[in-house]
Structures are given as C-alpha cells and as structure tokens.
Design a protein around this motif. Sequence first.
Motif, short mmCIF file in Angstrom:
data_model
loop_
_atom_site.label_atom_id
_atom_site.label_comp_id
_atom_site.label_asym_id
_atom_site.label_seq_id
_atom_site.Cartn_x
_atom_site.Cartn_y
_atom_site.Cartn_z
N ALA A 134 0.88 -1.17 0.00
CA ALA A 134 0.00 0.00 0.00
C ALA A 134 0.91 1.21 0.00
N TYR A 135 1.82 1.21 -0.95
CA TYR A 135 2.89 2.21 -0.93
C TYR A 135 3.34 2.53 -2.35
N ALA A 136 2.37 2.87 -3.18
CA ALA A 136 2.68 3.21 -4.57
C ALA A 136 3.57 4.47 -4.59
N VAL A 192 0.76 10.03 10.43
CA VAL A 192 1.93 9.25 9.97
C VAL A 192 1.54 7.78 9.88
N GLN A 193 2.37 7.01 9.19
CA GLN A 193 2.20 5.55 9.22
C GLN A 193 3.02 5.03 10.41
N THR A 194 2.38 4.26 11.26
CA THR A 194 3.01 3.75 12.48
C THR A 194 4.36 3.08 12.20
N GLY A 195 5.35 3.49 12.97
CA GLY A 195 6.63 2.79 12.91
C GLY A 195 7.49 3.10 11.71
N THR A 196 7.14 4.15 10.99
CA THR A 196 7.96 4.55 9.85
C THR A 196 8.94 5.64 10.28
N ALA A 222 5.55 11.74 5.34
CA ALA A 222 5.89 10.40 4.83
C ALA A 222 6.96 10.53 3.76
N ASP A 223 7.36 9.40 3.20
CA ASP A 223 8.42 9.41 2.18
C ASP A 223 7.98 10.24 0.96
N ASN A 224 8.91 11.02 0.44
CA ASN A 224 8.60 11.93 -0.67
C ASN A 224 7.98 11.22 -1.88
N1 ARG Z 1 10.82 4.50 4.38
C1 ARG Z 1 9.97 4.49 5.53
C2 ARG Z 1 10.56 3.61 6.60
O1 ARG Z 1 11.36 2.78 6.31
C3 ARG Z 1 8.56 4.06 5.22
C4 ARG Z 1 8.44 2.76 4.55
C5 ARG Z 1 7.03 2.25 4.51
N2 ARG Z 1 6.90 1.23 3.53
C6 ARG Z 1 5.74 0.67 3.19
N3 ARG Z 1 5.70 -0.16 2.21
N4 ARG Z 1 4.67 0.96 3.87
O2 ARG Z 1 10.22 3.71 7.74
#
Ligand code: ARG
Length: 289
Positions: A60-62, A162-166, A206-208
Amino acid sequence: MTTITTRRFLQVAALSAASLLLAACGKKAETPAPAPVASAAASAPAPAPAKVYVVGTDAAYAPFESQNEKGEIVGFDIEVVQAVAAKAGIEVKFVNTPWEGIFNALGQGDRDMVASAVTITAERKGTMDFSDPYFDAQQLIAVGEKSKVAKFGDLKKLKVGVQTGTTGDEAVTKLLGKTSTNIKRFESTPLALKELESGGVDAVVADNGVIIHYVANNPGGKFKTVSDKEFVPEQYGIALKKGNTELQGKINKGLADIRADGTYDKIYTKYFGAPPAKAADAPASAASK
Ligand code: ARG
C-alpha cells in the motif's frame, strides 16, 4: 592341537577386529560429512526444487509497492527485486505483509527479505541486515492547498498523520514529543492521507516518493507538498534476517549488476519519469553510508 586352535582363533579374532575397525573407520569417515545435499546434487543431475525466497512487502505504498486491479503486487521495489533475483539466479515470491509486524516476520524466518521502501537506519541495523542502498528518499510534508505550513517546525502544534513505525513517525515523534496526542498513527500511509483529505489531520509526513505519487493521483484531494532540508536524507535497502550474509551477497551482486547494465535506470525511469540523478544514487556514495 590346542595351540593351533588357539592360534587360529587369534588369527580369526584379529582379522574380524581389523575389519570391524575398518568398518568403523569407514562409517566415521562418512557420517560427519553431512553434505548429503551437495553430494547428492553432484552425483544425481536431477536438480532439487529451487528455493523460492519469500519477499515481504506492505503493498500500500505506490509507486514502490501496491496491488493492481488483478490483485498482483507491482511497483518499483518489485521490479528491482525481480531484476536482482534474475541476475542472482534465485527465485522470489512476493507476499503482501502489513508494515506492523513485517520485521518480526523477517526475524522469525516467515520472510526471507523485506522489500518495502525500507529506510536503512542505525536502529534497524541492530536487529536486521540490509542490502546496499538502492534508492534515495527524504520525508515530505503533505498539507491542504490553503495551509500556512511552510516548514517542518510549523507542525509543532498541529495534528499530524503518519504511518506507524515509519521514519516519518520517528521524525514527527521527535518534533511533537513522545507523549503528544497530536500524532495520529495509521496502519498505512494512504489511510493517513485520506484523513488529511477529510480534515482529521492538518498534515501528513511520509516518504517523498509516496506523497508526490498520491498527490499527483488525487487532484481532488487539494493537497500541496512542503519540503524541508531539516529532514535527514534516507536510503532504502532490502532488509534481511540478521546474519544472512549468503543472501546479502547475492543481492548486492545482483544490485551492482543491474546498475552496471542499465536495468536499474530503466526501471527508475519507468516509475519516476527520468533516470536517477547521478551523484545521488551512485553506489560509491551509497557504500560509504
Ligand atoms: N521509508 C519508511 C521507513 O522505512 C517508510 C516505509 C514504509 N513502507 C511501506 N511499504 N509501507 O520507515
């Protein structure tokens, strides 16, 4: 008579003792060489079924990893790993794996690799190994079109998703504080961005690559992005179980091969519209990390 019998007996006894010894020796020489796999492969040309390496990815990371309409896992990471596997002569299979728990699955051996836009961090290096870096990234802020946010520090008093743990979670936790109730953690980055769209949070970090992709594909969301040099440069690596140097070697060799023959640039261009900036992704600069 007695003497002959005795002598004979002794001869026979000596012989059998010797043969026993020989047999024992023979056995000993065979048993400790538990290379039955190697020797079997050498003598019997029938190849044992090749190991299929299981690659965990949070799809879930296009554009790095996502599921298409057919449910197939596709993306930049997928194509990179497939190309690496082809060079390394190994077979891989991708398994959609929730981000939370993805590294546990690796540690327990349920996954042989994690290819999921994983940033190489000092902390993670304590519990897992990484391939050489294969992608440069940085955190980016997504806010509503009309937001006044101009830099990362402006998020201090705002609600941030944010996405948890990123690494985005890490950066925001540092800025807002560990106990801040303004940090809204989501199971996936798209969920955090949906929350931004509905006004539940004021910003998402989140990641660019993922933010840019999402914003470009959701014009109705009325987002804009804000970059900040304060975010430390990040690099993605393929995560491996600690100590799996054999697989690490194969992957690093494969990565070097696809960089050398232009495959990497081809995949990069397919997903990001142009080949990577030379200095940014040069393996030399990457290796020094
Ligand atoms: N680069 C970030 C990290 O390593 C986010 C990676 C999230 N990847 C994903 N497929 N959801 O923490």
